[in-house]
Design a protein around this motif. Structure first.
Motif, PDB file in Angstrom:
ATOM      1  N   LYS A   1      -5.810  -4.302  -5.358  1.00 13.32           N
ATOM      2  CA  LYS A   1      -4.562  -4.010  -6.057  1.00 13.32           C
ATOM      3  C   LYS A   1      -3.689  -3.044  -5.255  1.00 13.32           C
ATOM      4  O   LYS A   1      -2.468  -3.173  -5.237  1.00 13.32           O
ATOM      5  N   LEU A   2      -4.294  -2.071  -4.609  1.00 13.12           N
ATOM      6  CA  LEU A   2      -3.510  -1.143  -3.789  1.00 13.12           C
ATOM      7  C   LEU A   2      -2.759  -1.867  -2.685  1.00 13.12           C
ATOM      8  O   LEU A   2      -1.634  -1.495  -2.328  1.00 13.12           O
ATOM      9  N   LEU A   3      -3.365  -2.931  -2.167  1.00  7.01           N
ATOM     10  CA  LEU A   3      -2.750  -3.663  -1.057  1.00  7.01           C
ATOM     11  C   LEU A   3      -1.813  -4.776  -1.517  1.00  7.01           C
ATOM     12  O   LEU A   3      -0.726  -4.951  -0.963  1.00  7.01           O
ATOM     13  N   LYS A   4      -2.207  -5.528  -2.562  1.00 11.03           N
ATOM     14  CA  LYS A   4      -1.531  -6.791  -2.874  1.00 11.03           C
ATOM     15  C   LYS A   4      -0.651  -6.790  -4.114  1.00 11.03           C
ATOM     16  O   LYS A   4       0.181  -7.685  -4.275  1.00 11.03           O
ATOM     17  N   LEU A   5      -0.827  -5.808  -5.017  1.00 11.24           N
ATOM     18  CA  LEU A   5      -0.067  -5.801  -6.265  1.00 11.24           C
ATOM     19  C   LEU A   5       1.030  -4.745  -6.200  1.00 11.24           C
ATOM     20  O   LEU A   5       0.764  -3.573  -5.937  1.00 11.24           O
ATOM     21  N   ASP A   6       2.280  -5.162  -6.424  1.00  9.98           N
ATOM     22  CA  ASP A   6       3.407  -4.227  -6.428  1.00  9.98           C
ATOM     23  C   ASP A   6       3.408  -3.470  -7.752  1.00  9.98           C
ATOM     24  O   ASP A   6       3.898  -3.957  -8.770  1.00  9.98           O
ATOM     25  N   LEU A   7       2.859  -2.268  -7.737  1.00 13.08           N
ATOM     26  CA  LEU A   7       2.730  -1.487  -8.970  1.00 13.08           C
ATOM     27  C   LEU A   7       4.077  -1.021  -9.505  1.00 13.08           C
ATOM     28  O   LEU A   7       4.183  -0.650 -10.676  1.00 13.08           O
ATOM     29  N   ASN A   8       5.102  -1.059  -8.697  1.00 14.18           N
ATOM     30  CA  ASN A   8       6.433  -0.682  -9.167  1.00 14.18           C
ATOM     31  C   ASN A   8       7.031  -1.724 -10.106  1.00 14.18           C
ATOM     32  O   ASN A   8       8.040  -1.459 -10.755  1.00 14.18           O
ATOM     33  N   ARG A   9       6.413  -2.906 -10.182  1.00 12.52           N
ATOM     34  CA  ARG A   9       6.974  -3.987 -10.982  1.00 12.52           C
ATOM     35  C   ARG A   9       6.131  -4.326 -12.209  1.00 12.52           C
ATOM     36  O   ARG A   9       6.470  -5.243 -12.950  1.00 12.52           O
ATOM     37  N   VAL A  10       5.027  -3.621 -12.430  1.00 14.03           N
ATOM     38  CA  VAL A  10       4.200  -3.906 -13.599  1.00 14.03           C
ATOM     39  C   VAL A  10       4.676  -3.070 -14.778  1.00 14.03           C
ATOM     40  O   VAL A  10       5.421  -2.095 -14.619  1.00 14.03           O
ATOM     41  N   SER A  11       4.242  -3.462 -15.982  1.00 10.44           N
ATOM     42  CA  SER A  11       4.672  -2.747 -17.181  1.00 10.44           C
ATOM     43  C   SER A  11       4.043  -1.361 -17.246  1.00 10.44           C
ATOM     44  O   SER A  11       3.008  -1.075 -16.627  1.00 10.44           O
ATOM     45  N   GLU A  12       4.664  -0.493 -18.047  1.00 20.32           N
ATOM     46  CA  GLU A  12       4.149   0.858 -18.221  1.00 20.32           C
ATOM     47  C   GLU A  12       2.758   0.832 -18.860  1.00 20.32           C
ATOM     48  O   GLU A  12       1.891   1.629 -18.505  1.00 20.32           O
ATOM     49  N   MET A  13       2.549  -0.089 -19.799  1.00 16.33           N
ATOM     50  CA  MET A  13       1.244  -0.185 -20.443  1.00 16.33           C
ATOM     51  C   MET A  13       0.161  -0.577 -19.429  1.00 16.33           C
ATOM     52  O   MET A  13      -0.941  -0.033 -19.431  1.00 16.33           O
ATOM     53  N   TYR A  14       0.498  -1.514 -18.552  1.00 18.40           N
ATOM     54  CA  TYR A  14      -0.460  -1.932 -17.524  1.00 18.40           C
ATOM     55  C   TYR A  14      -0.792  -0.758 -16.602  1.00 18.40           C
ATOM     56  O   TYR A  14      -1.961  -0.513 -16.278  1.00 18.40           O
ATOM     57  N   MET A  15       0.235  -0.011 -16.181  1.00 20.54           N
ATOM     58  CA  MET A  15       0.010   1.150 -15.319  1.00 20.54           C
ATOM     59  C   MET A  15      -0.853   2.178 -16.024  1.00 20.54           C
ATOM     60  O   MET A  15      -1.749   2.772 -15.426  1.00 20.54           O
ATOM     61  N   SER A  16      -0.581   2.387 -17.290  1.00 23.32           N
ATOM     62  CA  SER A  16      -1.346   3.366 -18.060  1.00 23.32           C
ATOM     63  C   SER A  16      -2.826   2.988 -18.106  1.00 23.32           C
ATOM     64  O   SER A  16      -3.704   3.844 -17.961  1.00 23.32           O
ATOM     65  N   GLN A  17      -3.092   1.690 -18.294  1.00 22.11           N
ATOM     66  CA  GLN A  17      -4.481   1.223 -18.329  1.00 22.11           C
ATOM     67  C   GLN A  17      -5.153   1.432 -16.973  1.00 22.11           C
ATOM     68  O   GLN A  17      -6.315   1.846 -16.896  1.00 22.11           O
ATOM     69  N   LEU A  18      -4.433   1.139 -15.887  1.00 23.99           N
ATOM     70  CA  LEU A  18      -4.996   1.339 -14.553  1.00 23.99           C
ATOM     71  C   LEU A  18      -5.345   2.803 -14.319  1.00 23.99           C
ATOM     72  O   LEU A  18      -6.412   3.135 -13.800  1.00 23.99           O
TER      73      LEU A  18
ATOM     74  N   PHE B   1       0.818  -1.214   0.000  1.00 31.26           N
ATOM     75  CA  PHE B   1       0.000   0.000   0.000  1.00 31.26           C
ATOM     76  C   PHE B   1       0.853   1.266   0.000  1.00 31.26           C
ATOM     77  O   PHE B   1       0.654   2.173  -0.818  1.00 31.26           O
ATOM     78  N   GLY B   2       1.832   1.346   0.905  1.00 29.66           N
ATOM     79  CA  GLY B   2       2.635   2.561   1.029  1.00 29.66           C
ATOM     80  C   GLY B   2       3.391   2.906  -0.232  1.00 29.66           C
ATOM     81  O   GLY B   2       3.349   4.055  -0.715  1.00 29.66           O
ATOM     82  N   SER B   3       4.111   1.928  -0.796  1.00 26.91           N
ATOM     83  CA  SER B   3       4.883   2.193  -2.015  1.00 26.91           C
ATOM     84  C   SER B   3       3.972   2.469  -3.204  1.00 26.91           C
ATOM     85  O   SER B   3       4.313   3.255  -4.095  1.00 26.91           O
ATOM     86  N   ASN B   4       2.784   1.841  -3.209  1.00 24.39           N
ATOM     87  CA  ASN B   4       1.849   2.048  -4.324  1.00 24.39           C
ATOM     88  C   ASN B   4       1.287   3.463  -4.345  1.00 24.39           C
ATOM     89  O   ASN B   4       1.247   4.115  -5.394  1.00 24.39           O
ATOM     90  N   ILE B   5       0.831   3.943  -3.198  1.00 29.78           N
ATOM     91  CA  ILE B   5       0.236   5.287  -3.203  1.00 29.78           C
ATOM     92  C   ILE B   5       1.309   6.358  -3.431  1.00 29.78           C
ATOM     93  O   ILE B   5       1.039   7.404  -4.026  1.00 29.78           O
ATOM     94  N   LYS B   6       2.535   6.085  -3.002  1.00 32.62           N
ATOM     95  CA  LYS B   6       3.633   7.020  -3.276  1.00 32.62           C
ATOM     96  C   LYS B   6       3.908   7.085  -4.777  1.00 32.62           C
ATOM     97  O   LYS B   6       4.070   8.170  -5.345  1.00 32.62           O
ATOM     98  N   LEU B   7       3.939   5.903  -5.416  1.00 28.81           N
ATOM     99  CA  LEU B   7       4.158   5.854  -6.858  1.00 28.81           C
ATOM    100  C   LEU B   7       3.046   6.572  -7.608  1.00 28.81           C
ATOM    101  O   LEU B   7       3.301   7.389  -8.511  1.00 28.81           O
ATOM    102  N   LEU B   8       1.798   6.279  -7.252  1.00 23.35           N
ATOM    103  CA  LEU B   8       0.655   6.877  -7.933  1.00 23.35           C
ATOM    104  C   LEU B   8       0.623   8.396  -7.735  1.00 23.35           C
ATOM    105  O   LEU B   8       0.303   9.154  -8.657  1.00 23.35           O
ATOM    106  N   ARG B   9       0.954   8.825  -6.527  1.00 21.20           N
ATOM    107  CA  ARG B   9       0.983  10.267  -6.252  1.00 21.20           C
ATOM    108  C   ARG B   9       2.024  10.965  -7.115  1.00 21.20           C
ATOM    109  O   ARG B   9       1.762  12.026  -7.714  1.00 21.20           O
ATOM    110  N   LYS B  10       3.221  10.387  -7.205  1.00 20.66           N
ATOM    111  CA  LYS B  10       4.288  11.009  -7.984  1.00 20.66           C
ATOM    112  C   LYS B  10       3.984  11.003  -9.475  1.00 20.66           C
ATOM    113  O   LYS B  10       4.323  11.948 -10.187  1.00 20.66           O
ATOM    114  N   ARG B  11       3.319   9.930  -9.936  1.00 20.86           N
ATOM    115  CA  ARG B  11       2.966   9.878 -11.358  1.00 20.86           C
ATOM    116  C   ARG B  11       1.929  10.946 -11.691  1.00 20.86           C
ATOM    117  O   ARG B  11       1.869  11.427 -12.829  1.00 20.86           O
TER     118      ARG B  11
END
Length: 268
Positions: free
Chosen positions: A60-77, A3-13
């Motif tokens: 996904k916020l809790l269980k999926l490491d968004l720092n390790r998914v592809s850019e296309m996947y992140m873009s879709q999310l 959760f922590g690393s995910n919301i930090k990543l999403l905030r910065k993006r």
């Protein structure tokens, strides 16, 4: 938990400060800092607020490491296409039972396939389909039989009846295995499937006939998945081991070519 690393990543993006996001979800900036550092955890109400703000499921916020998914996947999310591939959200499946309360196997003939893409979840549509039983299949699983058309999947011939087992969790799709895929645009197709959902939210669909090129479909287009169990045909397949081996080799080469193209595209 990510959760922590995910919301930090999403905030910065989004190029938002901690103060911006804290105000949006109605918490203190110090609380957000604690979440991102992993020194504190949100309560359920706050977790839902983050999910609504980023348009991404709590799972996904809790269980999926968004720092390790592809850019296309992140873009879709980030565009709001947060697709449930795990089956954690119940997929509605209309079904019928016999007089002994046992699950029927419904038959979807070629003439009914066009209507199936809109009627698959409609009990009134499903209950008028012909039904039968196959006593040798595993109990407590859901099966459905589709009549296929065309010559793209030898040795399964045109007008054969293909039975599939309902797949609730799409993460369990087995690479290189045949599936009946029900799509919004292409209707009901029978193909060998390669799972690319964690890479770019697509499935790669291949034919056993090398004259048909593989193609990708986005998971948004898929409404049902049925894993191949068996088929019934009035035609005896002709043994031709060399042709089958060649066909499989061509299919593998086509698949690898698409994967190379995807890799190059992701790096651009």
């Amino acid at each position: 938990m990510y959760f922590g690393s995910n919301i930090k990543l999403l905030r910065k993006r989004r190029k938002r400060s901690q103060e911006d996001v804290a105000q949006a979800v109605n918490i203190k900036r110090s609380s957000l800092s604690g979440y991102e550092l992993g020194t504190s955890e949100p309560n359920f109400e706050t977790l839902l607020a983050f999910s609504e703000y980023f348009k991404i499921s709590t799972d996904k916020l809790l269980k999926l490491d968004l720092n390790r998914v592809s850019e296309m996947y992140m873009s879709q999310l980030e565009k709001g296409f947060d697709i449930d591939i795990t089956g954690s959200k119940l997929r509605v499946l209309a079904t019928t039972v016999n007089s002994e309360n046992e699950e029927n196997i419904e038959l979807v003939p070629v003439k009914a396939k066009a209507g199936y893409t809109t009627g698959f979840s409609d009990p009134d549509f499903i209950k008028v389909l012909p039904t039968f039983q196959l006593p040798f299949l595993t109990k407590n699983r859901k099966y459905r039989t589709f009549q296929i058309s065309g010559d793209s999947m030898p040795p399964v011939s045109d007008k054969s009846w293909v039975t599939g087992e309902f797949v609730q969790n799409w993460e369990l799709i087995k690479n290189g295995y045949p599936y009946i895929v029900v799509t919004q645009d292409d209707g009901v197709v029978f193909k060998v499937v390669y799972n690319q959902m964690h890479k770019n939210q697509t499935l790669l669909l291949c034919s056993t006939n090398p004259e048909y090129k593989p193609y990708e479909i986005h998971v948004n287009e898929v409404v049902e998945m049925w894993k191949f169990v068996n088929y019934i045909s009035s035609e005896m397949p002709e043994p031709n081991l060399s042709r089958d081996h060649l066909g499989n080799s061509v299919m593998e080469l086509q698949k690898e070519l698409i994967e190379i193209k995807n890799t190059l595209r992701d790096k651009q």
